[in-house]
Design an enzyme around this catalytic site. Structure first.
Site, PDB file in Angstrom:
ATOM      1  N   ALA A 161       0.860  -1.188   0.000  1.00 44.90           N
ATOM      2  CA  ALA A 161       0.000   0.000   0.000  1.00 44.90           C
ATOM      3  C   ALA A 161       0.890   1.228   0.000  1.00 44.90           C
ATOM      4  CB  ALA A 161      -0.927   0.014   1.219  1.00 44.90           C
ATOM      5  N   ALA A 162       0.400   2.294  -0.637  1.00 47.46           N
ATOM      6  CA  ALA A 162       1.161   3.550  -0.676  1.00 47.46           C
ATOM      7  C   ALA A 162       0.209   4.717  -0.542  1.00 47.46           C
ATOM      8  CB  ALA A 162       1.949   3.667  -1.987  1.00 47.46           C
ATOM      9  N   ALA A 163       0.627   5.720   0.226  1.00 46.92           N
ATOM     10  CA  ALA A 163      -0.180   6.922   0.427  1.00 46.92           C
ATOM     11  C   ALA A 163       0.740   8.138   0.437  1.00 46.92           C
ATOM     12  CB  ALA A 163      -0.966   6.826   1.738  1.00 46.92           C
ATOM     13  N   GLY A 166       3.351   7.852   3.440  1.00 46.40           N
ATOM     14  CA  GLY A 166       4.261   6.717   3.533  1.00 46.40           C
ATOM     15  C   GLY A 166       3.726   5.523   2.786  1.00 46.40           C
ATOM     16  N   LYS A 183       5.642   0.103   8.119  1.00 43.96           N
ATOM     17  CA  LYS A 183       5.254   1.383   7.517  1.00 43.96           C
ATOM     18  C   LYS A 183       6.455   2.310   7.538  1.00 43.96           C
ATOM     19  CE  LYS A 183       2.078   4.212   9.431  1.00 43.96           C
ATOM     20  NZ  LYS A 183       0.740   4.790   9.716  1.00 43.96           N
ATOM     21  N   ASP A 318      -9.829   7.988  12.095  1.00 41.71           N
ATOM     22  CA  ASP A 318      -9.979   7.758  10.653  1.00 41.71           C
ATOM     23  C   ASP A 318     -10.379   6.305  10.392  1.00 41.71           C
ATOM     24  OD1 ASP A 318      -9.949   8.310   7.951  1.00 41.71           O
ATOM     25  OD2 ASP A 318      -7.801   8.020   7.722  1.00 41.71           O
TER      26      ASP A 318
END
Length: 596
Positions: A161-163, A166, A183, A318
């Site tokens: 996963a990428a955001a 990070g 992470k 969140d």
């Protein structure tokens, strides 16, 4: 950050101080810290100027399109509004992580952003292409102080996963063989965010007067709160502490899974935590076909969310579907604890007061709760707001419980923001966002889901079984209205509490099965009856109200609780507490003699 007991409420006259009560999570943010990091040398001022020029150019272009729409009379046409809202979302995405996070905050602020724009911002995502794996691995080794091979026996070649802040890799620990998620922070993201925060705060000083008038506090204070939360998300050592605190809170809850974390392998830019092997709530069809009992899983989610708000005061800020998993055994699991917020004991108490006043249909008291919670400034005339609240709540409560929809009620409340001087404090915008998101997840799993069908049993169970004296007092507030005992309310509370005990775990359960145990409640009721003359008189009046003995009501209640009170436990505890109770009776009798 340990859970605290409810305390008597006290007034806060300064709305700025109230706003600072958003979140007590430790953060390194301060205006001086940001300035010292951003302006380290002469060249840094030029970087700030270039960033201001970029922001100004892009925002000015967008503002010009809005002005052109107004000149041509298109500003309120549905097609043009949808177009501009989408362009705003794209603008925030292009401007980077600070603006993405700001947009996510604005998506829950109806007192600032109109509803059609809010709806577009609600889908604002911070998914971005991953940065090079070699850079990520080098940063991991820098944070660990040793080679990856010494710590991990294997690691995924590409991020899972990428955001914007990070990206995440899957690995296996060499010392234990356990699977973990790593992470690692995107390089260069902190300087960009610090620069933006410095610009936000500098520009915010120009709007303090307007912000004070419209929102009840300085614009710079809003930036400070935003900066504290954002820098908290960038500090992975703080996130590790958040995970540990959540794990402590839910350690004895068999329906909730909080991943363990390895603090010895964590740094400010790297986090190592347990890999969660489950089904993300982004795949509702997979959850339904997995064999998990969906109704029980939904109950786990709603009750765990309410416990975060009303018991621990530390809640996930969140809880979107990508951060919540359904495990194969039906438990709910949370990940991504960078964005968490904390409610004080005072705020938890006022929230429970608001629930009690809603049950009692005491709309004036509900409006007064709005002042205590910071939705209205101290001294606001609540007279015109009371009938508006009554209409919103009565319309919803007038329907069957199965028709109640939290999003609909929230939408109706948002309309009040434009009619009355109501502002949404940041801490409660997070609460609303959390509840709305959880309701949305539940409705994707079960379209006929209704929030209050699960929430009410939990609240009833909590009022009846919690040992907190403040909650006992609120229970009496529910049971008495205008000096009269409400027999039907007590029967409803017992029925709802039993429903909450029939599946899933609520707080303070007496045994592993989560059954309802009213022994402590009965003991406390006996103590209060012996010590409180006024309450004793009220109950005697209730038993003889309307010139008749209410024997049938008493028998109904006894039938309801006959399996929920342990006689042996009750007698044992009454005998154990008899000396203390006798001493209190003597002191109470002596006080009455002295007063007379």
């Amino acid at each position: 950050m340990h859970s605290t007991r409810l305390r008597p409420l006290g007034g806060i006259d300064n709305p700025l101080e109230m706003e600072k009560d958003i979140c007590n999570i430790i953060s390194k943010y301060s205006p001086d810290y940001v300035k010292s990091r951003v302006l380290r040398g002469p060249g840094d001022a030029a970087l700030v100027a270039l960033r201001i020029a970029e922001i100004t150019a892009r925002v000015s272009w967008f503002t010009a399109t809005l002005y052109a729409d107004r000149l041509m009379g298109h500003e309120d046409t549905p097609e043009r509004v949808r177009l501009r809202a989408a362009e705003l979302r794209e603008l925030l995405t292009v401007l980077g992580p600070s603006f993405i996070k700001a947009g996510q905050v604005l998506a829950n602020r109806p007192d600032i952003v109109r509803e059609d724009y809010m709806n577009e911002l609600c889908v604002l995502q911070d998914d971005v292409p991953p940065f090079p794996d070699a850079v990520a691995f080098a940063m991991m080794e820098e944070q660990l102080g040793r080679r990856l091979e010494e710590v991990f026996s294997s690691i995924s070649e590409r991020p899972v996963a990428a955001a914007s802040l990070g990206q995440v890799y899957k690995a296996v620990l060499r010392d234990t063989g356990e699977e973990v998620a790593i992470k690692v922070q995107r390089p260069g993201v902190e300087p960009t965010i610090l620069r933006d925060l410095y610009i936000f705060r500098t520009c915010g000083g120009l709007f303090n007067a307007l912000s004070r008038k419209r929102l009840g506090c300085d614009a710079q204070l809003i930036v400070d709160n935003f900066g504290k939360k954002l820098l908290g998300e960038l500090d992975y050592t703080q996130e590790a502490k958040n995970i540990e605190e959540f794990e402590r809170n839910f350690r004895d809850d068999p329906t909730v899974k909080i991943p363990w974390v390895r603090p010895d392998l964590c740094g400010t830019k790297m986090l190592v935590m347990e890999w969660i092997d489950g089904i993300r709530c982004t795949a509702p069809d997979s959850i339904r076909s997995s064999g998990v009992r969906v109704d029980d899983f939904i109950k786990c989610g709603v009750v765990s969310g309410l416990r975060q708000l009303l018991e621990f005061g530390l809640f996930h800020g969140d809880p979107h579907p990508g951060n919540i998993f359904c495990l194969r055994d039906g438990r709910i699991a949370y990940v991504d604890f960078g964005n968490v917020a904390q409610l004080s004991a005072r705020n938890k108490a006022v929230l429970i007061d608001a629930v009690v006043h809603a049950v009692n249909e005491d709309y004036r008291a509900m409006a007064e709760d709005f002042i205590k919670l910071g939705f209205l400034a101290p001294g606001t005339d609540i007279t015109p707001i009371v009938p508006a609240l009554e209409k919103i709540w009565a319309d919803s409560k007038g329907q069957q419980l199965s028709d109640f929809n939290f999003r609909t009620v929230t939408s109706k409340f948002n309309e009040l923001v434009y009619q009355y001087p109501i502002r949404i404090p940041e801490r409660y915008s997070l609460v609303i966002r959390s509840l709305l998101t959880q309701e949305g997840i539940c409705m994707t799993l079960k379209p006929e889901f209704h929030f209050l069908e699960v929430a009410y049993p939990y609240i009833a169970r909590r009022l009846l079984t919690d040992e907190d004296p403040a909650l006992r007092e609120r229970l009496f507030q529910v049971l008495f209205q205008d000096g009269k005992f409400q027999w039907k309310r007590l029967e409803n509370l017992l029925a709802l509490a039993k429903e909450g005990a029939s599946g899933g775990r609520a707080s303070n359960g007496p045994d592993a099965a989560g059954g309802l145990d009213l022994s402590d409640t009965a003991k406390d009721a006996l103590r209060v009856l012996l010590l409180d003359d006024r309450l004793r008189t009220q109950l005697m009046l209730a038993l003889t109200e309307d010139n008749k003995l209410h024997i049938s009501e008493v028998l109904n209640l006894l039938r309801l609780v006959q399996n929920d009170i342990n006689p042996q436990k009750l007698v044992t505890e009454v005998v154990r507490d008899a000396p203390s109770l006798g001493r209190q009776l003597l002191l109470s009798w002596a006080d009455r003699v002295l007063v007379s």
